[in-house]
Design a protein around this motif. Sequence first.
Motif, PDB file in Angstrom:
ATOM      1  N   ASP A  94      32.641  45.022  14.619  1.00 16.18           N
ATOM      2  CA  ASP A  94      33.740  45.209  15.563  1.00 16.18           C
ATOM      3  C   ASP A  94      33.341  46.039  16.776  1.00 16.18           C
ATOM      4  O   ASP A  94      34.176  46.372  17.607  1.00 16.18           O
ATOM      5  CB  ASP A  94      34.937  45.880  14.861  1.00 16.18           C
ATOM      6  N   ASN A  95      32.063  46.393  16.875  1.00 22.63           N
ATOM      7  CA  ASN A  95      31.586  47.164  18.026  1.00 22.63           C
ATOM      8  C   ASN A  95      30.449  46.370  18.675  1.00 22.63           C
ATOM      9  O   ASN A  95      29.351  46.283  18.134  1.00 22.63           O
ATOM     10  CB  ASN A  95      31.094  48.542  17.578  1.00 22.63           C
ATOM     11  N   TYR A  96      30.755  45.781  19.840  1.00 24.29           N
ATOM     12  CA  TYR A  96      29.760  44.931  20.495  1.00 24.29           C
ATOM     13  C   TYR A  96      28.580  45.740  21.036  1.00 24.29           C
ATOM     14  O   TYR A  96      27.560  45.175  21.397  1.00 24.29           O
ATOM     15  CB  TYR A  96      30.414  44.131  21.618  1.00 24.29           C
ATOM     16  N   GLY A  97      28.725  47.058  21.055  1.00 21.63           N
ATOM     17  CA  GLY A  97      27.596  47.882  21.457  1.00 21.63           C
ATOM     18  C   GLY A  97      26.474  47.884  20.438  1.00 21.63           C
ATOM     19  O   GLY A  97      25.341  48.305  20.748  1.00 21.63           O
ATOM     20  N   ASN A  98      26.767  47.423  19.206  1.00 18.94           N
ATOM     21  CA  ASN A  98      25.744  47.371  18.161  1.00 18.94           C
ATOM     22  C   ASN A  98      24.946  46.077  18.178  1.00 18.94           C
ATOM     23  O   ASN A  98      24.033  45.918  17.354  1.00 18.94           O
ATOM     24  CB  ASN A  98      26.402  47.538  16.782  1.00 18.94           C
ATOM     25  N   LEU A  99      25.274  45.146  19.050  1.00 23.15           N
ATOM     26  CA  LEU A  99      24.578  43.864  19.062  1.00 23.15           C
ATOM     27  C   LEU A  99      23.072  44.005  19.310  1.00 23.15           C
ATOM     28  O   LEU A  99      22.282  43.308  18.656  1.00 23.15           O
ATOM     29  CB  LEU A  99      25.209  42.942  20.106  1.00 23.15           C
ATOM     30  N   PRO A 100      22.621  44.887  20.223  1.00 20.97           N
ATOM     31  CA  PRO A 100      21.164  45.035  20.388  1.00 20.97           C
ATOM     32  C   PRO A 100      20.473  45.508  19.109  1.00 20.97           C
ATOM     33  O   PRO A 100      19.350  45.082  18.816  1.00 20.97           O
ATOM     34  CB  PRO A 100      21.045  46.069  21.517  1.00 20.97           C
ATOM     35  N   THR A 101      21.141  46.383  18.344  1.00 22.67           N
ATOM     36  CA  THR A 101      20.556  46.849  17.086  1.00 22.67           C
ATOM     37  C   THR A 101      20.404  45.707  16.095  1.00 22.67           C
ATOM     38  O   THR A 101      19.393  45.584  15.395  1.00 22.67           O
ATOM     39  CB  THR A 101      21.440  47.954  16.479  1.00 22.67           C
ATOM     40  N   LEU A 102      21.416  44.845  16.026  1.00 23.37           N
ATOM     41  CA  LEU A 102      21.357  43.707  15.116  1.00 23.37           C
ATOM     42  C   LEU A 102      20.294  42.705  15.561  1.00 23.37           C
ATOM     43  O   LEU A 102      19.616  42.101  14.727  1.00 23.37           O
ATOM     44  CB  LEU A 102      22.729  43.044  15.050  1.00 23.37           C
ATOM     45  N   LYS A 103      20.169  42.524  16.858  1.00 22.21           N
ATOM     46  CA  LYS A 103      19.127  41.631  17.364  1.00 22.21           C
ATOM     47  C   LYS A 103      17.748  42.169  17.027  1.00 22.21           C
ATOM     48  O   LYS A 103      16.833  41.423  16.654  1.00 22.21           O
ATOM     49  CB  LYS A 103      19.278  41.470  18.875  1.00 22.21           C
ATOM     50  N   GLN A 104      17.597  43.484  17.108  1.00 19.04           N
ATOM     51  CA  GLN A 104      16.310  44.105  16.825  1.00 19.04           C
ATOM     52  C   GLN A 104      15.926  43.935  15.356  1.00 19.04           C
ATOM     53  O   GLN A 104      14.738  43.863  15.018  1.00 19.04           O
ATOM     54  CB  GLN A 104      16.376  45.590  17.194  1.00 19.04           C
ATOM     55  N   ALA A 105      16.924  43.836  14.474  1.00 18.48           N
ATOM     56  CA  ALA A 105      16.638  43.700  13.043  1.00 18.48           C
ATOM     57  C   ALA A 105      15.911  42.398  12.736  1.00 18.48           C
ATOM     58  O   ALA A 105      15.223  42.295  11.706  1.00 18.48           O
ATOM     59  CB  ALA A 105      17.938  43.777  12.247  1.00 18.48           C
ATOM     60  N   ALA A 106      16.072  41.393  13.582  1.00 19.62           N
ATOM     61  CA  ALA A 106      15.436  40.096  13.337  1.00 19.62           C
ATOM     62  C   ALA A 106      14.074  39.976  14.001  1.00 19.62           C
ATOM     63  O   ALA A 106      13.368  38.974  13.783  1.00 19.62           O
ATOM     64  CB  ALA A 106      16.333  38.963  13.834  1.00 19.62           C
ATOM     65  N   LYS A 145      24.618  52.934   7.861  1.00 17.92           N
ATOM     66  CA  LYS A 145      24.972  53.558   9.141  1.00 17.92           C
ATOM     67  C   LYS A 145      26.300  53.040   9.697  1.00 17.92           C
ATOM     68  O   LYS A 145      26.689  53.411  10.801  1.00 17.92           O
ATOM     69  CB  LYS A 145      23.860  53.293  10.166  1.00 17.92           C
ATOM     70  N   ARG A 146      26.975  52.139   8.949  1.00 17.68           N
ATOM     71  CA  ARG A 146      28.266  51.567   9.346  1.00 17.68           C
ATOM     72  C   ARG A 146      28.180  50.724  10.614  1.00 17.68           C
ATOM     73  O   ARG A 146      29.154  50.568  11.339  1.00 17.68           O
ATOM     74  CB  ARG A 146      29.332  52.651   9.514  1.00 17.68           C
ATOM     75  N   VAL A 147      26.986  50.209  10.898  1.00 19.15           N
ATOM     76  CA  VAL A 147      26.864  49.249  11.994  1.00 19.15           C
ATOM     77  C   VAL A 147      27.598  47.962  11.622  1.00 19.15           C
ATOM     78  O   VAL A 147      28.272  47.347  12.439  1.00 19.15           O
ATOM     79  CB  VAL A 147      25.378  48.972  12.300  1.00 19.15           C
ATOM     80  N   ILE A 148      27.449  47.556  10.362  1.00 19.11           N
ATOM     81  CA  ILE A 148      28.197  46.447   9.785  1.00 19.11           C
ATOM     82  C   ILE A 148      28.701  46.898   8.425  1.00 19.11           C
ATOM     83  O   ILE A 148      28.206  47.888   7.862  1.00 19.11           O
ATOM     84  CB  ILE A 148      27.326  45.169   9.628  1.00 19.11           C
ATOM     85  N   SER A 149      29.707  46.191   7.918  1.00 19.39           N
ATOM     86  CA  SER A 149      30.213  46.548   6.586  1.00 19.39           C
ATOM     87  C   SER A 149      29.533  45.747   5.490  1.00 19.39           C
ATOM     88  O   SER A 149      29.630  46.111   4.307  1.00 19.39           O
ATOM     89  CB  SER A 149      31.725  46.316   6.526  1.00 19.39           C
ATOM     90  N   GLY A 150      28.854  44.670   5.841  1.00 17.83           N
ATOM     91  CA  GLY A 150      28.160  43.872   4.845  1.00 17.83           C
ATOM     92  C   GLY A 150      27.671  42.568   5.443  1.00 17.83           C
ATOM     93  O   GLY A 150      27.758  42.343   6.652  1.00 17.83           O
TER      94      GLY A 150
END
Length: 800
Positions: A618-630, A503-508
């Motif tokens: 590079d998009n701080y709006g994706n931080l909640p999504t990354l937090k949810q992954a954990a 989904k291009r939230v992160i590149s890797g």
Amino acid sequence: MALIWALAVALLLAHGGYLWLVKGVVPDTDILALLPVEQRDPVLQQAFTHMVDAAQQRVIVLVGADDWEHARAAADAYSAVLAKHPALLQSGVQLSAQNQQDWLAPSQQMRLSLLTPAQQTALRTQSPKYWVDSALQQLYSPFSGPKLGAWQDDPFGLFSGWVQARAQETPVRPRDGYLFIEDKGRPYIMLLMNLRQPAFSMATQQALLPLLEQAGKAARQAAPAVELISAGVVLHAGAGSAQASREMSTIGIGSLLGIVLLMWLTFRSLRPIALIMLSIGIGCLAAFSLCWMIFGQVHLLTLVFGASLIGVAQDYGIYFLCSRVSADQSLGSWQLLRCLLPGLALTLAAAAIGYIGLALTPFPGLRQMALFSVLGLVFAWLTVIFWFPTLLTAATLKSSPFARWVGQTRRHWPLLRLNRASALIALLFGIFAVAGIMRLTVNDDIRSLQTPPKALLADQIKLGKLLDAPTPVQFYLVRGASAEQVLQREETLKQRLEPLIAKRVISGYQAMSDWTPSLQAQAANRALVTQALLAADGPLKTLAAQLGEDDSWIAQMRSRALSAAASANGGHGLTPAEFLKSAASEPSRHLWLGKVDNAVEGAQGSVYASIVALRGLDNYGNLPTLKQAAEQLDGVSWVDKVSEISSVLGHYRQYMGWVLLGAYAAIYLLLFARYRSAAWRVLTPPAVASIATLALLGLLGQPLQLFHVLALMLILGLGVDYGIFLQEQGMQRDRFAWLTVSLSAASALLSFGLLALSATPPLHAFGFTMLIGIAIVWLIAPCFNQDLQPGKEEKNANKN
């Protein structure tokens, strides 16, 4: 008493000298140390330190040019300048054919155990014909990818594919002994260097920055069109130090000269200035020494906060000096002190009450700040009490025309009365305050406190995009009872991150399990390869038929693969401990914490821990999504140090706001005991000034931060002093109070208010608040005085 106090100060000087010169103490800069113990996570703190330390001492320079030859010539010239200073810088990468081969040695032994997720899927789903075609392509096609060892060791290209997947974690590639990146056909040679000296040392910054400038000139001489992109913590620290030096030479020296001139015009002597600085210096020294003995460490923020609050201590010295100038020559200094002691004691008690309120909060940092401030004020106050009467006699100071003129300006201030004009002013102020405070916002983001130079920030952004480097402040922390459990939990986390890459939230991502999968995963990979490719009726048999080989060849190939897996690390598989001994682990060592101490309240012992770093965030709006992954993953926690530090600042701002309100209430009770119904006259000016300052911040669109609240605390401390001095004048009919208030306010505006000119956001916020607040207190404090009977003030003045 003066001699006893001299002995106490001598002991403080000896202890301070021991701490600074012998023990070489440095203030603590860890902002998380300000949190309560139960809110601090030692493993998380070690993880963050591990990540930061890996980047803190590193300097990266990209040398770009239109073609490779020009880029290499510029890089050679740049490196030649730096090579002359090995004690300062060390080259971080030395490439050769041998060490590139050494990188793959540990992994080659475990090639059957190392598979990418795509390879695992292919082994489960693809037909034998797919694998036979892949093997033949590996054997005959010159464009089938890099050949890593003999074809017989990796006929199906699994290990080559795994190495390519690892290589895709970074765009950096080797060429001619250099590491380089290519962007739109333009090569950038990467020079990776490690500092041998502390990055935050001013000596390091002063030595390195001119050296890098000299190296840049050499590179431009070798290739005039060269592009240099530099990044490193030391560059930002150097820029901050340079800015601080510039501001010190302008704002600092300017304010110092202004204060010296002000004191000279008032007293026509340098002795008062020296005495005031002496009292403040003793206060700071005593506070530092005693806090160090009590806490074992003093935080840098405590020094900043405490040193500014001890600026209140100048009021005690100024009060005595102005009293000495205005008092009758026949009145001895010790007799004068007895007259002044009630007012001086009240100012100290009022200030102490405000700061002791900080000690009631659950934050150890605030408690340390409170103790530092109170100790500093007490020792400065005692210095005035014990030394000033001895060092200043009636003949020491003379009144000056400037002092008399300042004292006479008091008559131009109107007194507050119950009439229509006062009601109208109160109404207008109420409208202004409500309108401004309603628009006031809050911003505790730590990033708002940083203003790096635009060129340096542009270099940092461009380099980050070119390198696709992981961020050191947002990552996953993985914990477990053993290294194996940590690796297994990493693998579970990576399964959740794969959709986010799509989904291009992160590149890797980067994880230790990329290089050393868990032993469970290694065993499963070996079993999968053996079943899908090495079975008796599998692709290997078909491949042998295609190549015209017999059963002995099949047995030899199968035995060759399985024996390599069995011999690697004694057949136990590759572990992080073994991998970290190899050269290949160097770029990934910061990801593995290993066994770490987990001693906190309620948890004892040690755990194993690792870091999963993210690329392309590079998009701080994706931080909640990354937090949810954990979420709901055992042993996995999301770490966002920017948000965490910002949260600490926010907690401190809120607590100090409540403490400020509590301080107003407690100080009012103290003042009521002496002034009764007139106590509100002392406390109202700083309260009005604070409200007006907050409203002005709202109207100007400046969000409220911790440093605004720190300044409001100081406005309360100084403003109460002004009110007490003027109220004591109303009770004792002394003439010197307005001179005291004016000198103190002018000194505060020069020493703190001029910080509003600073380009450093925290200092600007603090200085701007002080500039507005102290100016308002100084302007309105006389208006709240009690009205004296006509002619009585002049009669008492002549009597004195």
